[in-house]
Design a protein around this motif. Structure first.
Motif, mmCIF file in Angstrom:
data_model
loop_
_atom_site.group_PDB
_atom_site.id
_atom_site.type_symbol
_atom_site.label_atom_id
_atom_site.label_comp_id
_atom_site.label_asym_id
_atom_site.label_seq_id
_atom_site.Cartn_x
_atom_site.Cartn_y
_atom_site.Cartn_z
ATOM 1 N N ASP A 3 35.758 45.582 31.766
ATOM 2 C CA ASP A 3 36.920 44.984 31.113
ATOM 3 C C ASP A 3 37.439 45.968 30.072
ATOM 4 O O ASP A 3 36.786 46.241 29.075
ATOM 5 C CB ASP A 3 36.516 43.657 30.467
ATOM 6 C CG ASP A 3 37.670 43.034 29.688
ATOM 7 O OD1 ASP A 3 38.799 43.572 29.752
ATOM 8 O OD2 ASP A 3 37.447 42.011 29.021
ATOM 9 N N THR A 191 48.653 33.571 39.466
ATOM 10 C CA THR A 191 48.309 34.995 39.484
ATOM 11 C C THR A 191 46.846 35.142 39.070
ATOM 12 O O THR A 191 46.270 34.253 38.446
ATOM 13 C CB THR A 191 49.164 35.805 38.481
ATOM 14 O OG1 THR A 191 48.940 35.297 37.163
ATOM 15 C CG2 THR A 191 50.648 35.727 38.812
ATOM 16 N N SER A 193 44.759 38.245 37.076
ATOM 17 C CA SER A 193 45.081 39.488 36.361
ATOM 18 C C SER A 193 43.886 39.996 35.565
ATOM 19 O O SER A 193 43.075 39.208 35.077
ATOM 20 C CB SER A 193 46.282 39.263 35.437
ATOM 21 O OG SER A 193 46.098 38.117 34.635
ATOM 22 N N SER A 206 47.998 42.793 38.212
ATOM 23 C CA SER A 206 48.262 41.368 38.338
ATOM 24 C C SER A 206 48.589 41.069 39.792
ATOM 25 O O SER A 206 49.464 41.704 40.374
ATOM 26 C CB SER A 206 49.430 40.974 37.442
ATOM 27 O OG SER A 206 49.748 39.615 37.638
ATOM 28 N N GLU A 275 34.714 30.123 31.335
ATOM 29 C CA GLU A 275 34.791 31.591 31.246
ATOM 30 C C GLU A 275 35.338 32.172 32.553
ATOM 31 O O GLU A 275 36.048 33.178 32.542
ATOM 32 C CB GLU A 275 33.409 32.195 30.947
ATOM 33 C CG GLU A 275 32.984 32.027 29.492
ATOM 34 C CD GLU A 275 32.342 30.682 29.207
ATOM 35 O OE1 GLU A 275 31.664 30.138 30.114
ATOM 36 O OE2 GLU A 275 32.531 30.156 28.097
ATOM 37 N N VAL A 277 37.617 30.772 34.484
ATOM 38 C CA VAL A 277 39.072 30.561 34.519
ATOM 39 C C VAL A 277 39.787 31.555 33.604
ATOM 40 O O VAL A 277 40.765 32.194 34.001
ATOM 41 C CB VAL A 277 39.449 29.110 34.147
ATOM 42 C CG1 VAL A 277 40.968 28.948 34.099
ATOM 43 C CG2 VAL A 277 38.848 28.129 35.147
ATOM 44 N N THR A 278 39.301 31.730 32.378
ATOM 45 C CA THR A 278 39.990 32.677 31.489
ATOM 46 C C THR A 278 39.802 34.114 31.983
ATOM 47 O O THR A 278 40.720 34.922 31.890
ATOM 48 C CB THR A 278 39.525 32.552 30.023
ATOM 49 O OG1 THR A 278 38.105 32.661 29.975
ATOM 50 C CG2 THR A 278 39.915 31.213 29.446
ATOM 51 N N HIS A 281 42.412 35.255 34.465
ATOM 52 C CA HIS A 281 43.821 35.251 34.051
ATOM 53 C C HIS A 281 43.988 36.001 32.743
ATOM 54 O O HIS A 281 44.500 35.469 31.761
ATOM 55 C CB HIS A 281 44.312 33.807 33.887
ATOM 56 C CG HIS A 281 44.105 32.962 35.105
ATOM 57 N ND1 HIS A 281 44.823 33.143 36.255
ATOM 58 C CD2 HIS A 281 43.240 31.962 35.374
ATOM 59 C CE1 HIS A 281 44.424 32.266 37.163
ATOM 60 N NE2 HIS A 281 43.463 31.541 36.663
ATOM 61 N N GLN A 282 43.538 37.251 32.717
ATOM 62 C CA GLN A 282 43.579 38.006 31.470
ATOM 63 C C GLN A 282 44.964 38.559 31.195
ATOM 64 O O GLN A 282 45.690 38.937 32.109
ATOM 65 C CB GLN A 282 42.564 39.142 31.535
ATOM 66 C CG GLN A 282 41.131 38.626 31.676
ATOM 67 C CD GLN A 282 40.163 39.743 32.002
ATOM 68 O OE1 GLN A 282 40.192 40.792 31.380
ATOM 69 N NE2 GLN A 282 39.321 39.520 32.999
ATOM 70 N N LYS A 283 45.295 38.602 29.916
ATOM 71 C CA LYS A 283 46.564 39.230 29.501
ATOM 72 C C LYS A 283 46.531 40.697 29.877
ATOM 73 O O LYS A 283 45.506 41.359 29.727
ATOM 74 C CB LYS A 283 46.740 39.098 27.989
ATOM 75 C CG LYS A 283 47.248 37.745 27.592
ATOM 76 C CD LYS A 283 48.226 37.816 26.400
ATOM 77 C CE LYS A 283 48.956 36.490 26.290
ATOM 78 N NZ LYS A 283 48.661 35.784 25.055
ATOM 79 N N LEU A 284 47.638 41.219 30.334
ATOM 80 C CA LEU A 284 47.687 42.649 30.684
ATOM 81 C C LEU A 284 47.977 43.477 29.433
ATOM 82 O O LEU A 284 48.556 43.003 28.485
ATOM 83 C CB LEU A 284 48.763 42.876 31.743
ATOM 84 C CG LEU A 284 48.441 42.298 33.107
ATOM 85 C CD1 LEU A 284 49.590 42.535 34.074
ATOM 86 C CD2 LEU A 284 47.192 42.929 33.685
#
Lengths: 284, 284
Positions: A3, A191, A193, A206, A275, A277-278, A281-284
């Motif tokens: 990450d 999406t 991501s 994404s 954890e 689910v988040t 869908h991570q912020k880019l």
């Protein structure tokens, strides 16, 4: 797959890639010195950023100037990713909703950590008794990236100016011989991501995810040779495989998202539900 | 609803709330000085953190010591959130998958920014012709928080040691008179998570989301009085309302997630599609 936004990542040593003062990517520390060879394209690193020269003041000028530098850099032995040059133009923009500021060759995007967008398809069937099975592909053993690993039934990158659904339908045809009349029924469902880095650079990706219930009698067939074989697997078997290293990592994420949305994984029995689910869908 | 993790938030002025060296929340700057009145419970702020005293070395001891301090703080005029004391115990843990380190009164959780978990239900019907409509509730005008705003058909907080599905079924019965035989059919489909702050503190929340297709002839009825009325609205009307201020903010997020998962919002026509999806699933 690591990450890029975790504290242990190489992010602190990367430089922001900026166009007109707006960040559009991340440049790894080993790439920045090579760009100083092209002072008419890239300004010298300053304040933790590498900027395109201000004189490159249009979509066309930026794209052509960077492409020229990249064509020259294809000779550079350390930039192995450029050996996978594809002649595919990807849009470069701060966010997907912003107008593109330039295009860039797909194989070079990791050198600048620019966001890449793609489509992935969950192809599945529902038996007469309601049992769900999923179609998965195994990547060709000669594919440059992740050879021999499990993949979604169809997937592909979003080229500059290409529509999302249009790309999905095209990839269905090319990779799995799914005719447009069937592929058009695929439903967009969100999406997935993530951002990771490796020796080839920074991958901020994404994937637009689609679900498609395929007719029971339909069988995907190998199309352009990116996949060697397709399997129809019961959900329990898919879950089992997810826990192994047999999946291309981002395809595992797309399948995990499917299993959560379709209630095959439940919050009372999966401690990492939140954890998962988040993380998908991570912020880019 | 602001974003606690945006650069403009008050996060830089908050103190970490730690138990045994592990962060479990955020303490707003106006709350920290009040805690110094209880030196047998809270260590003095140190290195940007307030820690529970190490002598409180069990779930029971921590919970009781903090509860004692909070009972005393109910007299404090500046802590308006404690006037909503509910006698509901919430678990405090670093992540949902970790064993709880203590419980804390629900009304106090924002003073410590500890993560709160809840359940939300998307209740909908599908007509014979395939048209989807959604049941929404309007909150009672006398409710302490967000009076008179639109809400999901059922929702509630997850108390210490309560199961997720069990809580959902209970809330369906209490808030909307949906009998267990119907509510049990609700399907878990993910989570919606976000962190915001206001004058009452820091709200780090994750909602377990369920979808339930209700029978066409079934009508939710007002149960415990938290809702004044239920409406069955076509999806286009729901979309329209989402763009107004008529929704309780986190319920709007749950509905937006439903619209995306059910393909009522599509990536080729919604420029913010990608940002919507990541915004709905923020890391806590």
């Amino acid at each position: 797959m690591n990450d890029f936004y975790s504290p242990e990542s190489c992010r602190a040593s990367c430089l922001r890639f900026e166009i007109d003062g707006t960040q559009v990517g991340w440049i790894p520390p080993q790439v920045a010195p090579l760009l100083t060879r092209y002072p008419e394209v890239f300004e010298p690193p300053h304040g933790g950023a590498v900027s395109l020269c201000r004189s490159l003041d249009s979509y066309g000028r930026r794209s052509e100037a960077v492409d020229g530098a990249l064509q020259a850099l294809r000779q550079e032995p350390s930039l192995s990713c450029l050996r996978g040059w594809r002649d595919e133009k990807y849009s470069v923009m701060p966010k997907f909703s912003d107008p593109p500021l330039m295009w860039m060759e797909r194989a070079a995007t990791s050198l600048f950590g620019v966001r890449r967008y793609g489509v992935h398809l969950n192809g599945y069937v529902v038996s007469d008794s309601g049992e769900v099975s999923m179609w998965l592909g195994r990547r060709s053993p000669t594919k440059q990236t992740y050879p021999g690993l499990l993949d979604n039934v169809a997937a592909g990158g979003l080229a500059a100016n290409a529509g999302v659904k249009h790309t999905l339908v095209k990839e269905c045809q090319e990779e799995a011989c799914i005719p447009a009349a069937i592929a058009e029924k695929a439903r967009p469902v969100g999406t997935v991501s993530y951002t990771y880095n490796n020796e080839e650079g920074v991958f901020a990706e994404s994937q637009f995810v689609f679900d498609l219930e395929l007719p029971l009698e339909f069988k995907p067939r190998v199309g352009d040779g990116e996949v060697q074989e397709f399997y129809l697997l019961p959900i329990d078997k898919v879950k089992e495989l997810l826990a192994t290293d047999d999946f291309k990592p981002n395809c595992a994420m797309v399948v995990l998202d499917f299993l959560i949305r379709h209630s095959f994984i439940e919050p009372d029995t999966e401690p990492c539900y939140q954890e998962f689910v988040t993380g998908l869908h991570q912020k880019l």
